[in-house]
Design an enzyme around this catalytic site. Sequence first.
Site, PDB file in Angstrom:
ATOM      1  N   GLU A 270      20.335  49.203  33.350  1.00  0.00           N
ATOM      2  CA  GLU A 270      20.548  48.037  32.483  1.00  0.00           C
ATOM      3  C   GLU A 270      19.592  46.931  32.885  1.00  0.00           C
ATOM      4  OE1 GLU A 270      24.392  46.241  32.137  1.00  0.00           O
ATOM      5  OE2 GLU A 270      25.447  48.144  31.936  1.00  0.00           O
ATOM      6  N   GLU A 324      26.957  42.526  20.297  1.00  0.00           N
ATOM      7  CA  GLU A 324      28.323  43.051  20.237  1.00  0.00           C
ATOM      8  C   GLU A 324      29.309  41.889  20.146  1.00  0.00           C
ATOM      9  OE1 GLU A 324      28.880  46.431  23.141  1.00  0.00           O
ATOM     10  OE2 GLU A 324      26.832  45.832  23.649  1.00  0.00           O
ATOM     11  N   LYS A 327      32.565  41.226  22.695  1.00  0.00           N
ATOM     12  CA  LYS A 327      32.457  41.129  24.149  1.00  0.00           C
ATOM     13  C   LYS A 327      32.988  39.775  24.603  1.00  0.00           C
ATOM     14  CE  LYS A 327      29.645  43.171  26.680  1.00  0.00           C
ATOM     15  NZ  LYS A 327      28.506  43.577  27.519  1.00  0.00           N
ATOM     16  N   GLU A 333      26.817  36.930  26.352  1.00  0.00           N
ATOM     17  CA  GLU A 333      27.333  38.298  26.402  1.00  0.00           C
ATOM     18  C   GLU A 333      27.312  38.967  25.035  1.00  0.00           C
ATOM     19  OE1 GLU A 333      28.446  40.304  28.970  1.00  0.00           O
ATOM     20  OE2 GLU A 333      27.442  38.791  30.206  1.00  0.00           O
TER      21      GLU A 333
END
Length: 472
Positions: A270, A324, A327, A333
């Site tokens: 990541e 997303e 999240k 985030e």
Amino acid sequence: MSMSTLTRLTLCFFFSFFLFSSPFTAEAGGSIGVNYGRVANDLPSAVKVVQLLKSQGLDRVKLYDTDPAVLRALSGSGIKVVVALPNELLSAVARRPSQAYTWVQKNIAAYHPATQIHAIAVGNEVFVDTHNTTTFLVPAMTNIHAALVRLNLDDAIKVSSPIALSCLQSSYPSSAGAFKSILVEPVIKPMLQFLRQTGSFLMANVYPFFAYEANADVIPLDYALFRPNAGVVDAGNGLRYFSLFDAQLDAVYAAMSALKYDDVKLVVTETGWPSKGDENEKGASATNAAAYNGNLVRRVLTGSGTPLRPQAEVDVYLFALFNENKKPGPSSERNYGLFYPNEEKVYDIPLTAEGVKKRGVAPEEKGSPGGGGGVSTSGAGRTWCVANGKAGEQRLQEALDYACGEGGADCRQIQPGATCYDPNTLQAHASFAFNSYYQKKARAIGTCDFGGAAHVVTQLPKFGKCAFPTAG
């Protein structure tokens, strides 16, 4: 420079297309994949996602589970897949080998090889898991691997676990990298030994954004985004770093080396940069996200290692494919995606070696989503590219051959009798060639690296009477 060196240089200059298999071409670098997270309620179907991945030339994807719909959609796609065993299953899999076998049968063997699963991430950042699952990690990895052996899948599928850099007790300077002492004997050493014995690799989640955000008053933004900068010298080993990413990687390498596991490969599972954040999240913007990810892709695909491990190819999974919306946490985030849920790009960067080649010199940053590639090419003021004397003669010679050959640098001035032939040293000739290439590429980020054999300077180089060209 010896006669044999000059002969080699001349041949390479005129006939490079016959001779070259260079570590500095885009094809010889590491690989780029992407994390496909699904903590959202507005994402396209898995079938559409696979089509999107293929349309972007992405042939590696990392998942956070083993969702059947996703694994079925990936079947026959040719995309290599990393799947995950969630943290909440670690205890059961660690305690009962039969549970591990059943899980592998149901979630791996049922799909492979049509779905090209090539690695299993057992847990994710387990050492910071609030449910205290650390003690189960290595036993779970061992049992999953044993199940793969029983099913004759252990050669094709490797087992590892992503670590967060918070498991380091020390990370600055990079040469002082060390794992937290409380983790070393119980889990780090056994895990590294397992990875060595099974021919696997250490997974690491690396986020320069977090370090920059917390220390924006002392960490230059250019250093965090792979832009031209003066660099930071590691007092422990004398190496100069031009990116925070490399410094963080080398801290992990140093920590592994301290435990005598230099032979275990490192994969970045990541890394990314948010395109939006809250007011207090310094550096979170589309411009910076495009710069970080765009420059990272170029850096990975051009094959350069780190200052400590210059020959190590770095495989990287960008975080993440989509924004997303479910999240939790700060705004950042929910804004790490390369794409919006409607499949439009948040910003435009190349994701493949072909894309990097096609674009050549990236356009100037436009500072807006989707605009221009997000990579600065001009540098700060006038800069030049010179040889890194610590790279060693072999690496300098290889880089010089590439610059004057396939790289297309104008090396006529360093031929015998020409203006810049003297001083007749490898470092002087390499510096001239590297700078010619760098200036021809309009001082684009990543064009003064040559696998660690070169670096950017802000003072006009002086080698005898030779005048180094500039791009204006």
